[in-house]
Design an enzyme around this catalytic site. Sequence first.
Site, PDB file in Angstrom:
ATOM      1  N   VAL A 129       8.313 -16.034 -15.667  1.00 45.20           N
ATOM      2  CA  VAL A 129       8.846 -17.171 -14.919  1.00 45.20           C
ATOM      3  C   VAL A 129      10.077 -16.769 -14.116  1.00 45.20           C
ATOM      4  O   VAL A 129      10.277 -17.224 -12.996  1.00 45.20           O
ATOM      5  CB  VAL A 129       9.199 -18.325 -15.885  1.00 45.20           C
ATOM      6  CG1 VAL A 129       9.784 -19.516 -15.130  1.00 45.20           C
ATOM      7  CG2 VAL A 129       7.968 -18.742 -16.696  1.00 45.20           C
ATOM      8  N   ASN A 131      12.738 -15.249 -11.707  1.00 41.53           N
ATOM      9  CA  ASN A 131      12.514 -14.843 -10.319  1.00 41.53           C
ATOM     10  C   ASN A 131      13.142 -13.502  -9.955  1.00 41.53           C
ATOM     11  O   ASN A 131      14.124 -13.101 -10.556  1.00 41.53           O
ATOM     12  CB  ASN A 131      13.082 -15.933  -9.396  1.00 41.53           C
ATOM     13  CG  ASN A 131      12.181 -17.135  -9.373  1.00 41.53           C
ATOM     14  OD1 ASN A 131      10.968 -17.001  -9.270  1.00 41.53           O
ATOM     15  ND2 ASN A 131      12.763 -18.319  -9.486  1.00 41.53           N
ATOM     16  N   HIS A 187       5.724 -16.447  -5.100  1.00 40.03           N
ATOM     17  CA  HIS A 187       6.563 -17.592  -5.470  1.00 40.03           C
ATOM     18  C   HIS A 187       7.873 -17.462  -4.701  1.00 40.03           C
ATOM     19  O   HIS A 187       8.909 -17.062  -5.223  1.00 40.03           O
ATOM     20  CB  HIS A 187       6.800 -17.611  -6.975  1.00 40.03           C
ATOM     21  CG  HIS A 187       7.717 -18.719  -7.406  1.00 40.03           C
ATOM     22  ND1 HIS A 187       7.439 -20.045  -7.154  1.00 40.03           N
ATOM     23  CD2 HIS A 187       8.912 -18.702  -8.048  1.00 40.03           C
ATOM     24  CE1 HIS A 187       8.415 -20.788  -7.628  1.00 40.03           C
ATOM     25  NE2 HIS A 187       9.328 -19.990  -8.170  1.00 40.03           N
TER      26      HIS A 187
END
Length: 327
Positions: A129, A131, A187
């Site tokens: 998750v 970044n 993402h």
Amino acid sequence: MSSPIRIAVTGAAGQISYSLLFRIAAGDMLGSSQPVILQLLDIPESGKVLDGVLMELQDCAFPLLTDIIVTHDPMIAFDQADIAILVGARPRGKGMERKDLLQTNGEIFREQGRALNQVVKRDAKILVVGNPANTNTLITMKNAPDLSPENFSGMLRLDHNRALSQVAMKLNQPVSHIRKMIVWGNHSSTQFPDLSHAEIDHQKVIDLIKDQTWVENSFIPTVQNRGAVVIEARGLSSAASAANAIIDHMRDWIFGTRDDDWITMGILSDGSYKIPKGVIYGFPVVCKNGGRKIVQGLEISPFSRTRLDIAYDELTQELDSIKHLLL
């Protein structure tokens, strides 16, 4: 009652974990009859905060929460874990792009990949998750060579959920009626939320909206930049919505996607849709029996092709700057 499932969570003293841990312990991720053991990792500087989280978890008296392990050592946190959720990373602040975090966070995920390689269960499901999530997933995977790429995924579910929500609001429809959404790529702000295959009750969303200007000038940039807008409004990055996306991602990966639908997941490219091998890329996937497969055969328009390639180009640039962190 089933044997407890061991769930390792990094960044356990952070904002996302504060929204996540209590939901896991309540059964939102694995169901109301599955006991869990939480194995919580954070840096020593988080000490008192992590102690407070531990006390609150204890005070909830969750029937499903069999044990809680709190540690600063990834070897202890990941030991025999069935699931590892790697949340911990330096957060993105105002005006900071994810690429600015590559070096700092890359070192964290290299260390954690090496620890996972040694002590996690061989069939563990590992979700990254923190970044930049795609590239951090690759760093973790490459530093855990004894584990299969099938063990790893990067989270694009928050982007996927954001896209669903925007369409639901636009068409005044329940989110649950929307199927076949995709968020291709990274993402980051180059991601491509793609409506071209999405459906509501077997009708094409694009035909119901009938407004390509809205799609290009409102929908796509809103989803792409939502994280930055949330930071601007809250002064902090998305936490509750990210925790919810983790729950959604893991639940679908473990129990399977619903019929006639797919989800977005960051996985190692196998060459599908002309995305070269070797990057973690957001693809439409279906999950069944604990595995996942990329949905094949979807038509890619010239408009979409350009955007898929932009995201890939950004990922290759990220990789160029962290090659020294890969085995």
